[in-house]
Scaffold this active site. Structure first.
Site, short mmCIF file in Angstrom:
data_model
loop_
_atom_site.label_atom_id
_atom_site.label_comp_id
_atom_site.label_asym_id
_atom_site.label_seq_id
_atom_site.Cartn_x
_atom_site.Cartn_y
_atom_site.Cartn_z
N LYS A 3 0.83 -1.20 0.00
CA LYS A 3 0.00 0.00 0.00
C LYS A 3 0.88 1.26 0.00
O LYS A 3 2.10 1.18 0.22
CB LYS A 3 -0.92 -0.04 1.22
CG LYS A 3 -2.00 -1.15 1.14
CD LYS A 3 -2.80 -1.18 2.43
CE LYS A 3 -4.00 -2.10 2.33
NZ LYS A 3 -4.74 -2.17 3.63
N TYR A 43 -11.97 -3.09 -3.20
CA TYR A 43 -12.56 -3.15 -1.87
C TYR A 43 -14.09 -3.18 -1.93
O TYR A 43 -14.75 -2.72 -0.99
CB TYR A 43 -12.06 -1.97 -1.03
CG TYR A 43 -10.63 -2.15 -0.58
CD1 TYR A 43 -10.27 -3.22 0.25
CD2 TYR A 43 -9.63 -1.27 -0.98
CE1 TYR A 43 -8.96 -3.40 0.67
CE2 TYR A 43 -8.31 -1.44 -0.56
CZ TYR A 43 -7.99 -2.51 0.26
OH TYR A 43 -6.68 -2.68 0.68
N ASN A 106 -1.88 -0.02 7.40
CA ASN A 106 -1.35 -1.36 7.68
C ASN A 106 -0.49 -1.94 6.55
O ASN A 106 -0.28 -3.15 6.47
CB ASN A 106 -2.46 -2.31 8.13
CG ASN A 106 -3.53 -2.51 7.08
OD1 ASN A 106 -3.46 -1.94 5.99
ND2 ASN A 106 -4.53 -3.31 7.39
N HIS A 109 -1.84 -5.27 1.43
CA HIS A 109 -3.12 -5.93 1.14
C HIS A 109 -2.84 -7.30 0.56
O HIS A 109 -1.85 -7.48 -0.14
CB HIS A 109 -3.92 -5.11 0.11
CG HIS A 109 -5.04 -5.90 -0.52
ND1 HIS A 109 -6.27 -6.03 0.08
CD2 HIS A 109 -5.08 -6.65 -1.65
CE1 HIS A 109 -7.03 -6.82 -0.68
NE2 HIS A 109 -6.33 -7.21 -1.74
N GLU A 120 -8.79 -10.23 -8.25
CA GLU A 120 -7.86 -9.12 -8.03
C GLU A 120 -6.68 -9.15 -9.01
O GLU A 120 -6.20 -8.11 -9.45
CB GLU A 120 -7.41 -9.11 -6.56
CG GLU A 120 -8.60 -8.77 -5.66
CD GLU A 120 -8.31 -8.83 -4.16
OE1 GLU A 120 -7.13 -8.92 -3.76
OE2 GLU A 120 -9.29 -8.80 -3.38
P1 IDP Z 1 -7.62 -7.13 5.31
O1 IDP Z 1 -6.82 -6.05 4.63
O2 IDP Z 1 -6.83 -7.79 6.40
O3 IDP Z 1 -8.21 -8.13 4.35
P2 IDP Z 1 -10.30 -6.04 5.60
O4 IDP Z 1 -11.21 -6.29 6.76
O5 IDP Z 1 -10.62 -6.67 4.31
O6 IDP Z 1 -8.83 -6.41 6.07
O7 IDP Z 1 -10.22 -4.45 5.43
C1 IDP Z 1 -9.61 -3.91 4.28
C2 IDP Z 1 -8.77 -2.73 4.67
O8 IDP Z 1 -9.62 -1.69 5.15
C3 IDP Z 1 -7.79 -2.97 5.82
O9 IDP Z 1 -6.58 -3.57 5.42
C4 IDP Z 1 -7.57 -1.56 6.31
O10 IDP Z 1 -6.66 -0.86 5.46
C5 IDP Z 1 -8.95 -0.94 6.13
N1 IDP Z 1 -9.73 -0.99 7.36
C6 IDP Z 1 -10.42 -2.05 7.86
N2 IDP Z 1 -11.04 -1.73 9.00
C7 IDP Z 1 -10.75 -0.42 9.23
C8 IDP Z 1 -11.10 0.51 10.26
O11 IDP Z 1 -11.80 0.19 11.21
N3 IDP Z 1 -10.59 1.77 10.14
C9 IDP Z 1 -9.80 2.16 9.09
N4 IDP Z 1 -9.45 1.32 8.10
C10 IDP Z 1 -9.91 0.05 8.17
MG MG Z 2 -9.75 -8.06 3.01
#
Ligand code: IDP
Ligand code: MG
Length: 142
Positions: A3, A43, A106, A109, A120
């Site tokens: 990212k 997403y 984080n 992805h 994807e």
């Molecule tokens: P993942 O990346 O581990 O698959 P997902 O639940 O699919 O996690 O969420 C996608 C992305 O959305 C996360 O990696 C993060 O960047 C963002 N995200 C998820 N939950 C939150 C939140 O509560 N606040 C801000 N960003 C979030």
């Molecule tokens: Mg995800």
């Protein structure tokens, strides 16, 4: 996908080397700036959630590095290497625990199922951008 924060923080090499060292084979790789349309498709499962706009702003804010890796149970392996979504919940030794502090930044992805991986990959790569080769250590990995 590394990212924007992973890219601008200079962590591309660190992240790729973790995948390579594990034994995964990189078969496609490029740096791109994703547009909002593509980010929303990536997403689509999160459309309507309160963090959706923040997420799309984040992943379109700077370049990203997209790649396809191959290997035994590659989807599962990559998800384990990256760790849980919130870096604070991720185990030490994972990319997200070791290199990130917060769920909104984080750094990486990865598709969470084979089905999503197929969708994807097509979002980011044409067939002619996916390479076919053998790692020299393949016989020592499997
Ligand atoms: P993942 O990346 O581990 O698959 P997902 O639940 O699919 O996690 O969420 C996608 C992305 O959305 C996360 O990696 C993060 O960047 C963002 N995200 C998820 N939950 C939150 C939140 O509560 N606040 C801000 N960003 C979030
Ligand atoms: Mg995800």
């Amino acid at each position: 996908m590394i990212k924007p924060d992973g890219v601008v923080r200079g962590l591309i090499g660190e992240i790729i080397s973790r995948l390579e060292r594990k034994g995964l084979k990189i078969v496609a790789l490029k740096m791109i700036k994703i547009d909002r349309k593509k980010a929303e498709k990536l997403y689509e499962q999160h459309k309507g959630k309160d963090f959706f706009k923040e997420l799309i702003d984040y992943v379109t804010s700077a370049p990203v590095v997209v790649m396809i890796v191959e290997g035994r149970d590659a989807t599962k392996v990559v998800r384990k290497i990256i760790g849980k979504t919130d870096p604070i919940e991720a185990e030490p030794g994972t990319i997200r625990f070791d290199l990130a502090m917060t769920i909104g930044k984080n750094i990486i992805h990865a598709a969470d199922s084979k089905e999503r991986a197929d969708i994807e990959m097509k979002l980011f790569f044409n067939d002619n951008e996916i390479m076919n080769y053998k790692r020299v250590d393949e016989n020592w990995i499997y």
